[in-house]
Design an enzyme around this catalytic site. Structure first.
Site, PDB file in Angstrom:
ATOM      1  N   LYS A   1      -0.252   1.023   2.530  1.00  5.36           N
ATOM      2  CA  LYS A   1      -1.272  -0.033   2.613  1.00  5.36           C
ATOM      3  C   LYS A   1      -0.702  -1.273   3.271  1.00  5.36           C
ATOM      4  CE  LYS A   1      -5.378  -1.406   1.267  1.00  5.36           C
ATOM      5  NZ  LYS A   1      -5.544  -2.047   2.587  1.00  5.36           N
TER       6      LYS A   1
ATOM      7  N   LYS B   1       5.612  -5.711  -2.415  1.00  4.15           N
ATOM      8  CA  LYS B   1       4.449  -6.436  -2.937  1.00  4.15           C
ATOM      9  C   LYS B   1       3.610  -5.536  -3.845  1.00  4.15           C
ATOM     10  CE  LYS B   1       2.566  -8.826   0.367  1.00  4.15           C
ATOM     11  NZ  LYS B   1       1.714  -9.362   1.455  1.00  4.15           N
TER      12      LYS B   1
ATOM     13  N   ASP C   1       1.915  -3.875  -9.373  1.00  2.00           N
ATOM     14  CA  ASP C   1       1.448  -2.570  -9.872  1.00  2.00           C
ATOM     15  C   ASP C   1       0.229  -2.038  -9.132  1.00  2.00           C
ATOM     16  OD1 ASP C   1       3.367  -2.022 -11.740  1.00  2.00           O
ATOM     17  OD2 ASP C   1       2.366  -3.130 -13.340  1.00  2.00           O
TER      18      ASP C   1
ATOM     19  N   HIS D   1       6.317   6.664  -0.975  1.00  2.00           N
ATOM     20  CA  HIS D   1       6.556   7.143  -2.351  1.00  2.00           C
ATOM     21  C   HIS D   1       5.248   7.170  -3.122  1.00  2.00           C
ATOM     22  CE1 HIS D   1       6.485   2.845  -2.991  1.00  2.00           C
ATOM     23  NE2 HIS D   1       6.437   3.035  -4.297  1.00  2.00           N
ATOM     24  N   ARG D   2       4.285   6.361  -2.675  1.00  2.00           N
ATOM     25  CA  ARG D   2       2.917   6.392  -3.196  1.00  2.00           C
ATOM     26  C   ARG D   2       2.006   6.402  -1.970  1.00  2.00           C
ATOM     27  NH1 ARG D   2       3.480   3.774  -8.425  1.00  2.00           N
ATOM     28  NH2 ARG D   2       4.295   5.518  -9.585  1.00  2.00           N
TER      29      ARG D   2
ATOM     30  N   LYS E   1       2.187  -1.770   7.792  1.00  2.00           N
ATOM     31  CA  LYS E   1       1.668  -2.957   8.500  1.00  2.00           C
ATOM     32  C   LYS E   1       1.420  -2.593   9.945  1.00  2.00           C
ATOM     33  CE  LYS E   1       1.006  -7.382   7.572  1.00  2.00           C
ATOM     34  NZ  LYS E   1       0.754  -7.925   6.241  1.00  2.00           N
TER      35      LYS E   1
ATOM     36  N   SER F   1      -7.805  -5.431  -2.496  1.00  2.00           N
ATOM     37  CA  SER F   1      -7.968  -4.266  -1.613  1.00  2.00           C
ATOM     38  C   SER F   1      -7.920  -2.977  -2.438  1.00  2.00           C
ATOM     39  CB  SER F   1      -6.843  -4.210  -0.581  1.00  2.00           C
ATOM     40  OG  SER F   1      -7.130  -5.039   0.513  1.00  2.00           O
TER      41      SER F   1
HETATM   42  N1  GLU Z   1      -2.655  -8.511   4.990  1.00  2.00           N
HETATM   43  C1  GLU Z   1      -2.609  -8.713   3.583  1.00  2.00           C
HETATM   44  C2  GLU Z   1      -1.178  -8.827   3.104  1.00  2.00           C
HETATM   45  O1  GLU Z   1      -0.292  -9.122   3.851  1.00  2.00           O
HETATM   46  C3  GLU Z   1      -3.450  -7.715   2.815  1.00  2.00           C
HETATM   47  C4  GLU Z   1      -2.979  -6.312   2.806  1.00  2.00           C
HETATM   48  C5  GLU Z   1      -3.971  -5.335   2.188  1.00  2.00           C
HETATM   49  O2  GLU Z   1      -4.920  -5.752   1.578  1.00  2.00           O
HETATM   50  O3  GLU Z   1      -3.747  -4.134   2.365  1.00  2.00           O
HETATM   51  O4  GLU Z   1      -0.897  -8.689   1.955  1.00  2.00           O
END
Ligand code: GLU
Length: 474
Positions: A73, A97, A102, A68-69, A109, A367
């Protein structure tokens, strides 16, 4: 009617059930809810690499939970035990998360089924570059669509190899360094990323302790200073969280663990000394400033303490040990450390749980800053730092001129210091953690009786659903 006995479910199911609890109190169309919960895509790869003269076939996954975005990540873990269910669960957690704090990303993952301790540096490089090739070729890695980061068993080194491999495959992508985050600072990384998740845990606790009623709910009083803390896991997150809480907030870290046992000191461990001992000796056993109890590390979860920080694996607090957990506050630095069934029990007992999708979001927040830094091709603060210093100096000069007095040095520095990149990263992270905590509190006020976890999910689902409701489905 007899109540069904509590049973454990898989990690992915556990996340879904927690989300369902939030959906129960929300007024959301079931089809939109189903769209939010579904995992969009999962890539499984099996690729050969030649290690010490023999071909090994390595299995890996990258799951994209939501788009959706974009980009989607989330980290990539290297572990001897990892499977598709776990990766899908972790990808889903990333979606929620990002929404909670935001960060305008979808959730993803990845995982590679290897034991990193069994390979030499060059072998790790070979494996990582080959995995990256698979991800890039299959469109599961690019600055615009899917951006990995470190997770268990991976760090800056792996991210640098990934970014470099991507750059060679896409030399005309001017934004190549934004294809992964968590890189070394010399290779496009950002100051403060390595400690970001531990910092986020600290900021979350600091914010909780700013609210006396939240402290009272946890059957505690006063501030963070002097509170006893137990940490399961002494990796990147466990180390940084325990270091900041003990050195800056005056907490007493009475136990930390490694994979073979628990290091205890009832008076509080000197975390920096523990860390150096661990780096030198590759173990906690034998550390002179504490008592090492070899054996199961899950006993640490049952120790008497004010704050328990599971910072290791998922499923650590489960039906087998939940009734022996004594902490007042559990702050989930790991992803999924409390199973759905154990969560229900702890809620009944009134234990305050600060949920993973919020508590460990510090990593992805920073990040996000790193990704922006890479896209803008400039370090934060580079343009204005000296300007801010100069303006501060003008203010000091004006003040001294008007009053005829000298501004004491201790104030001078605070007035005329320009913010470094690290200052800005910390400020942005602190703000993100405070804001998200306050949003959880507002939601709990609106829906009396819901836990922080359910409140966090309600907030996430509310934000994500706007994408579906406002824009529709393509
Ligand atoms: N592995 C980290 C997490 O579980 C960082 C994820 C990230 O920075 O994209 O939140």
């Amino acid at each position: 009617m007899m109540e069904e006995p509590a049973v454990e479910v898989t990690f992915r199911e556990s996340v879904d059930r927690m989300v369902d609890r939030a959906l129960e109190v929300m007024d959301l169309q079931p089809d939109v809810a189903a769209a939010i919960k579904a995992c969009n895509a999962v890539l499984q790869v099996k690729f050969p690499v030649k290690i010490r003269g023999k071909v090994e076939v390595i299995t890996g996954w990258r799951a994209v939970h939501s788009t959706h975005r974009l980009p989607a990540k989330g980290g990539i873990r290297y572990a001897p035990v990892v499977n598709q269910d776990e990766i899908e669960a972790l990808a889903a957690l990333m979606t929620y998360k990002c929404a909670i704090v935001d960060v305008p990303f979808g959730g993803s993952k990845g995982g590679l089924l290897i034991d990193p301790s069994k390979y030499e540096r060059d072998e790790m490089e070979l494996i990582t570059r080959r995995f990256t090739l698979e991800l890039v070729r299959k469109d599961f890695l690019s600055p615009a669509t899917n951006v990995p980061a470190p997770d268990m068993g991976t760090g800056q080194r792996e991210m640098a190899w990934m970014a470099d491999t991507y750059k060679h495959l896409n030399p005309d992508d001017i934004n190549y360094s934004a294809c992964v985050t968590g890189k070394p600072v010399e290779h496009g990384g950002i100051h403060g990323r390595t400690e970001a998740t531990g910092r986020g845990v600290q900021y979350a606790l600091q914010e909780l302790f700013r609210h006396p009623d939240a402290v009272k709910e946890a059957k505690l009083s006063g501030g963070l200073g002097g509170k006893t803390v137990v940490i399961q896991g002494f990796g990147n997150v466990g180390y940084h969280a325990s270091k900041f809480l003990s050195e800056e907030d005056g907490c007493k870290v009475i136990a930390v663990t490694d994979s073979k046992g628990i290091l205890v000191n009832d008076e509080g461990l000197d975390i920096e000394a523990v860390y150096h001992y661990k780096v030198e000796n590759r173990k906690l056993d034998g550390f002179p400033g504490g008592r090492y109890e070899a054996g199961s590390t899950t006993r640490a979860l049952e120790m008497d303490c004010d704050i328990l920080i599971p910072a290791a694996l998922e499923g650590q607090i489960n039906l087998g040990n939940v009734d022996r957990v004594k902490a007042n506050i559990i702050i989930e630095a790991a992803n999924g450390p409390v199973t759905f069934a154990a969560d229900e029990r702890l809620n009944e007992r009134g234990v305050v749980i600060i949920p993973d999708a919020y508590a460990n979001a510090g990593g992805v927040v920073v990040s996000y800053f790193e990704w922006i830094r890479n896209l803008s091709h400039i370090r934060f603060g580079r343009m204005q730092r000296r300007f801010d210093e100069l303006r501060g100096q003008h203010q000091i000069d004006a003040l001294e001129n008007l009053t005829g007095k000298t501004v004491p040095d201790k104030f001078k520095h605070k007035i005329n210091a320009g913010a470094s990149e690290l200052d800005l990263v910390r400020s942005g992270l602190d703000d993100s953690m405070r804001q998200a905590f306050q949003e959880m509190r507002e939601t709990r006020d609106k829906h009396p009786g819901v836990t922080y976890r359910i409140a966090a999910y309600i907030n996430a689902i509310r934000k994500i659903s706007r994408s579906y409701l406002d824009i529709g489905v393509y």
